[in-house]
Scaffold this motif. Structure first.
Motif, PDB file in Angstrom:
ATOM      1  N   ARG A 137     -15.114   1.268   8.322  1.00  0.00           N
ATOM      2  CA  ARG A 137     -15.577   2.613   8.676  1.00  0.00           C
ATOM      3  C   ARG A 137     -15.996   2.671  10.150  1.00  0.00           C
ATOM      4  NH1 ARG A 137     -16.162   6.189   4.582  1.00  0.00           N
ATOM      5  NH2 ARG A 137     -16.237   5.395   2.442  1.00  0.00           N
ATOM      6  N   GLU A 138     -16.661   1.635  10.610  1.00  0.00           N
ATOM      7  CA  GLU A 138     -17.067   1.589  12.016  1.00  0.00           C
ATOM      8  C   GLU A 138     -15.862   1.571  12.944  1.00  0.00           C
ATOM      9  OE1 GLU A 138     -19.500  -1.869  12.126  1.00  0.00           O
ATOM     10  OE2 GLU A 138     -21.291  -0.834  11.367  1.00  0.00           O
ATOM     11  N   GLU A 139     -14.745   1.025  12.456  1.00  0.00           N
ATOM     12  CA  GLU A 139     -13.509   0.997  13.243  1.00  0.00           C
ATOM     13  C   GLU A 139     -12.711   2.295  13.099  1.00  0.00           C
ATOM     14  OE1 GLU A 139     -11.489  -2.390  11.705  1.00  0.00           O
ATOM     15  OE2 GLU A 139     -12.827  -3.860  12.655  1.00  0.00           O
ATOM     16  N   ASN A 140     -13.273   3.261  12.345  1.00  0.00           N
ATOM     17  CA  ASN A 140     -12.632   4.574  12.120  1.00  0.00           C
ATOM     18  C   ASN A 140     -11.257   4.459  11.469  1.00  0.00           C
ATOM     19  OD1 ASN A 140     -14.738   6.180  13.249  1.00  0.00           O
ATOM     20  ND2 ASN A 140     -14.030   5.611  15.293  1.00  0.00           N
ATOM     21  N   ARG A 141     -11.121   3.489  10.574  1.00  0.00           N
ATOM     22  CA  ARG A 141      -9.859   3.345   9.846  1.00  0.00           C
ATOM     23  C   ARG A 141      -9.835   4.306   8.661  1.00  0.00           C
ATOM     24  NH1 ARG A 141      -8.348  -3.059   9.878  1.00  0.00           N
ATOM     25  NH2 ARG A 141      -6.399  -2.186   9.114  1.00  0.00           N
ATOM     26  N   GLU A 142      -8.670   4.860   8.383  1.00  0.00           N
ATOM     27  CA  GLU A 142      -8.525   5.793   7.259  1.00  0.00           C
ATOM     28  C   GLU A 142      -8.593   5.015   5.948  1.00  0.00           C
ATOM     29  OE1 GLU A 142      -8.000   9.939   6.321  1.00  0.00           O
ATOM     30  OE2 GLU A 142      -8.220   8.899   8.236  1.00  0.00           O
ATOM     31  N   ILE A 143      -9.389   5.510   5.007  1.00  0.00           N
ATOM     32  CA  ILE A 143      -9.610   4.797   3.748  1.00  0.00           C
ATOM     33  C   ILE A 143      -9.078   5.633   2.590  1.00  0.00           C
ATOM     34  CG2 ILE A 143     -11.342   3.796   2.221  1.00  0.00           C
ATOM     35  CD1 ILE A 143     -13.119   3.417   4.701  1.00  0.00           C
ATOM     36  N   PHE A 144      -8.269   4.995   1.737  1.00  0.00           N
ATOM     37  CA  PHE A 144      -7.686   5.662   0.574  1.00  0.00           C
ATOM     38  C   PHE A 144      -8.125   4.938  -0.699  1.00  0.00           C
ATOM     39  CE2 PHE A 144      -5.091   6.939   4.067  1.00  0.00           C
ATOM     40  CZ  PHE A 144      -4.615   8.203   3.753  1.00  0.00           C
ATOM     41  N   TYR A 145      -8.723   5.685  -1.616  1.00  0.00           N
ATOM     42  CA  TYR A 145      -9.169   5.132  -2.895  1.00  0.00           C
ATOM     43  C   TYR A 145      -8.173   5.541  -3.982  1.00  0.00           C
ATOM     44  CZ  TYR A 145     -13.701   4.539  -0.572  1.00  0.00           C
ATOM     45  OH  TYR A 145     -14.723   4.184   0.282  1.00  0.00           O
ATOM     46  N   VAL A 146      -7.699   4.577  -4.738  1.00  0.00           N
ATOM     47  CA  VAL A 146      -6.736   4.856  -5.806  1.00  0.00           C
ATOM     48  C   VAL A 146      -7.478   5.152  -7.106  1.00  0.00           C
ATOM     49  CG1 VAL A 146      -4.927   3.819  -7.251  1.00  0.00           C
ATOM     50  CG2 VAL A 146      -4.904   3.484  -4.765  1.00  0.00           C
ATOM     51  N   LYS A 197      -2.944   1.405  10.340  1.00  0.00           N
ATOM     52  CA  LYS A 197      -4.105   0.566  10.043  1.00  0.00           C
ATOM     53  C   LYS A 197      -5.036   1.195   9.000  1.00  0.00           C
ATOM     54  CE  LYS A 197      -4.223  -1.889  14.476  1.00  0.00           C
ATOM     55  NZ  LYS A 197      -5.047  -2.253  15.654  1.00  0.00           N
ATOM     56  N   SER A 198      -4.466   1.646   7.922  1.00  0.00           N
ATOM     57  CA  SER A 198      -5.266   2.226   6.839  1.00  0.00           C
ATOM     58  C   SER A 198      -5.813   1.130   5.937  1.00  0.00           C
ATOM     59  CB  SER A 198      -4.422   3.198   6.011  1.00  0.00           C
ATOM     60  OG  SER A 198      -4.081   4.345   6.755  1.00  0.00           O
ATOM     61  N   VAL A 199      -6.757   1.528   5.075  1.00  0.00           N
ATOM     62  CA  VAL A 199      -7.344   0.636   4.081  1.00  0.00           C
ATOM     63  C   VAL A 199      -7.138   1.254   2.711  1.00  0.00           C
ATOM     64  CG1 VAL A 199      -9.440  -0.502   3.266  1.00  0.00           C
ATOM     65  CG2 VAL A 199      -9.089  -0.137   5.725  1.00  0.00           C
ATOM     66  N   VAL A 200      -6.581   0.497   1.779  1.00  0.00           N
ATOM     67  CA  VAL A 200      -6.351   0.972   0.411  1.00  0.00           C
ATOM     68  C   VAL A 200      -7.287   0.223  -0.529  1.00  0.00           C
ATOM     69  CG1 VAL A 200      -4.692   1.176  -1.478  1.00  0.00           C
ATOM     70  CG2 VAL A 200      -3.952   1.558   0.884  1.00  0.00           C
ATOM     71  N   ILE A 201      -8.017   0.968  -1.345  1.00  0.00           N
ATOM     72  CA  ILE A 201      -8.990   0.371  -2.264  1.00  0.00           C
ATOM     73  C   ILE A 201      -8.563   0.656  -3.698  1.00  0.00           C
ATOM     74  CG2 ILE A 201     -11.395   0.412  -3.035  1.00  0.00           C
ATOM     75  CD1 ILE A 201     -12.169   1.173  -0.183  1.00  0.00           C
ATOM     76  N   ILE A 202      -8.449  -0.403  -4.493  1.00  0.00           N
ATOM     77  CA  ILE A 202      -8.059  -0.248  -5.892  1.00  0.00           C
ATOM     78  C   ILE A 202      -9.053  -0.975  -6.783  1.00  0.00           C
ATOM     79  CG2 ILE A 202      -5.620  -0.059  -5.273  1.00  0.00           C
ATOM     80  CD1 ILE A 202      -5.204  -2.872  -6.305  1.00  0.00           C
ATOM     81  N   HIS A 203      -9.100  -0.558  -8.052  1.00  0.00           N
ATOM     82  CA  HIS A 203      -9.978  -1.191  -9.026  1.00  0.00           C
ATOM     83  C   HIS A 203      -9.398  -2.541  -9.479  1.00  0.00           C
ATOM     84  CE1 HIS A 203     -11.337   3.009  -9.397  1.00  0.00           C
ATOM     85  NE2 HIS A 203     -12.478   2.497  -9.813  1.00  0.00           N
ATOM     86  N   ASN A 204     -10.243  -3.316 -10.113  1.00  0.00           N
ATOM     87  CA  ASN A 204      -9.804  -4.597 -10.671  1.00  0.00           C
ATOM     88  C   ASN A 204      -9.311  -4.408 -12.108  1.00  0.00           C
ATOM     89  OD1 ASN A 204     -10.177  -6.763  -8.713  1.00  0.00           O
ATOM     90  ND2 ASN A 204     -12.317  -6.131  -8.725  1.00  0.00           N
ATOM     91  N   TYR A 205      -8.291  -3.587 -12.282  1.00  0.00           N
ATOM     92  CA  TYR A 205      -7.702  -3.395 -13.599  1.00  0.00           C
ATOM     93  C   TYR A 205      -6.551  -4.383 -13.795  1.00  0.00           C
ATOM     94  CZ  TYR A 205     -10.172   1.106 -13.589  1.00  0.00           C
ATOM     95  OH  TYR A 205     -11.131   2.079 -13.538  1.00  0.00           O
TER      96      TYR A 205
END
Length: 431
Positions: free
Chosen positions: A172-181, A258-266
């Motif tokens: 977030r401090e690097e202002n990267r775009e974050i996508f939550y699945v 340089k995006s960040v993708v966040i996924i659950h541990n399913y």
């Protein structure tokens, strides 16, 4: 008859309507079901009580309304899981208070003290034995001290959350775009369920040998960021192959640099590919080399190809196809720890969807899209800001706990506790 609990003969149909009732605490639901069945069986030969409801009330001590609402009104108050965030917040408060006060049995983070402190915030049907089991299921363990046991979070969970939060705060401090699945399921009555809720209902049905009809269920998958919902897709089922193909073919192409993708541990997110060996077929060996951009020719023997793998590719024995695909394009993948699985903008959006699904007109397959299109970007930004604040607060709480934990434990090593009910619980991260 109106006003009476359902007959045991109709219990199957009740369980098969769990998508309406959403009885997520499986143990409690089955407990009530068995009590009612036993009460009906004894009621045929023993006439001590005026009704099966009275008999069940006498046997359990539970309020009559608990049985009445469970079996006569599918829209009644849900049987709910205990929220982990409530437990964690109260546990941290115990440790912080203990670090500034003289240690005593009343200020110790024991099961009993936690249970009493959460009165009114956990379901009324939960007793201390069920509460203790819930603590264990949520990743808490018991640390033996001088005389008694105190509750602590399983260290592996603490470390996983700490490093995830350190990473996400830095991104977030690097202002990267974050996508939550996120993944959802909608029933024919426009009731929405998270993947976790849906999966729990399906597992319950399997254990009870009851088939939940899949017809009419719409399964969606999408990515959400502070600017909206992306790559929304209706899929046939949540499988490893479907998920990996969706991320690679539909999510990655729309990601900013340089995006960040966040996924659950399913389970179906675990798309691990094992490193090929001489026992692998040649096409798998070549696929691994191509994935790692290692030059080769089709004419090479398997031995030569495996030599290339050993010489020019990662030393790891397995990789994630999704993570590898993201990294090759300059993106990052983060796995969301189970202990903070609701700390996402997707959770806030999901709550909004549940409130509005019945009001949206149109084709069932388009309900989620219509809701997403109607939400302003300002709302999505507020969701993201709320999550960012929660991440910072949780990280600071973890840092504080790390600082005071040893001091608190050392202080309670000198205090005699009366918490014998915890004598049979797991005591360490290895138990």
């Amino acid at each position: 008859m109106a006003g009476q609990p359902c007959s045991s003969k109709t219990l199957s149909s009740v369980v098969n309507q769990e998508f309406l009732n959403r009885s997520s605490n499986i143990e409690s639901a089955r407990f009530l079901k068995r009590i009612m069945q036993k009460s009906e069986e004894e009621g045929k030969s023993i006439k001590t009580f005026s009704s099966d409801l009275e008999r069940a009330h006498f046997y359990t001590g539970l309020d009559r309304r608990t049985f009445f609402t469970q079996y006569t009104n599918l829209k009644a108050t849900e049987i709910k899981d205990i929220e982990r965030s409530l437990i964690q917040e109260r546990l941290i408060a115990f440790y912080m208070n203990a670090s500034s006060l003289s240690p005593s049995p009343d200020t110790a983070p024991t099961t009993k003290n936690l249970f009493v402190a959460l009165y009114g915030k956990i379901p009324h049907y939960v007793d201390i034995r069920m509460f203790r089991k819930c603590l264990a299921n949520l990743g808490y363990v018991w640390l033996r001290i001088f005389k008694g046991y105190i509750v602590m979070e399983r260290p592996s969970l603490t470390f996983e959350r700490y490093y995830y939060l350190k990473d996400i705060v830095r991104y977030r401090e690097e202002n990267r775009e974050i996508f939550y699945v996120d993944e959802t399921v909608m029933s024919s009555l426009n009731n929405y369920y998270s993947f976790k809720e849906f999966n729990k209902l399906m597992n319950t049905a399997v254990k009870a040998d009851i088939e939940i009809i899949q017809k009419g269920l719409v399964k969606n998958i999408y990515a959400i960021s502070k600017s909206g919902v992306y790559a929304l897709k209706t899929i046939d089922d949540f499988t490893t192959n479907n998920f990996a193909n969706w991320v690679i073919n539909e999510v990655i192409p729309i990601l900013p640099e340089k995006s960040v993708v966040i996924i659950h541990n399913y389970e179906h997110h675990d798309d691990v590919i094992k490193k090929p060996t001489l026992f692998s077929i040649k096409s798998d060996i070549i696929a691994w080399l191509e994935r790692n951009d290692v030059p080769h020719t089709e004419e090479m023997s398997k031995c030569e190809l495996v030599d290339l793998i050993d010489t020019y590719t990662s030393e790891f024995d397995e990789i994630s196809k999704i993570e590898n695909s993201l990294k090759l394009r300059g993106h990052e993948l983060l796995r969301l720890p189970v202990c903070i699985e609701d700390m996402t903008p997707a959770k806030h959006f999901f709550d909004l969807v549940k409130l509005n699904a019945r009001r949206v007109k149109g084709n069932q397959d388009e309900v989620l899209k219509n809701i997403a299109d109607s939400v302003s970007q300002e709302t999505f930004e507020n969701f993201d800001r709320h999550v960012a604040d929660a991440e910072q607060d949780t990280l600071q709480a973890d840092i504080t706990m790390d600082r005071i934990f040893d001091t608190v434990v050392a202080a309670f090593q000198k205090v005699r506790l009366k918490d014998a009910e915890d004598s049979e619980v797991p005591l360490s991260d290895s138990d």
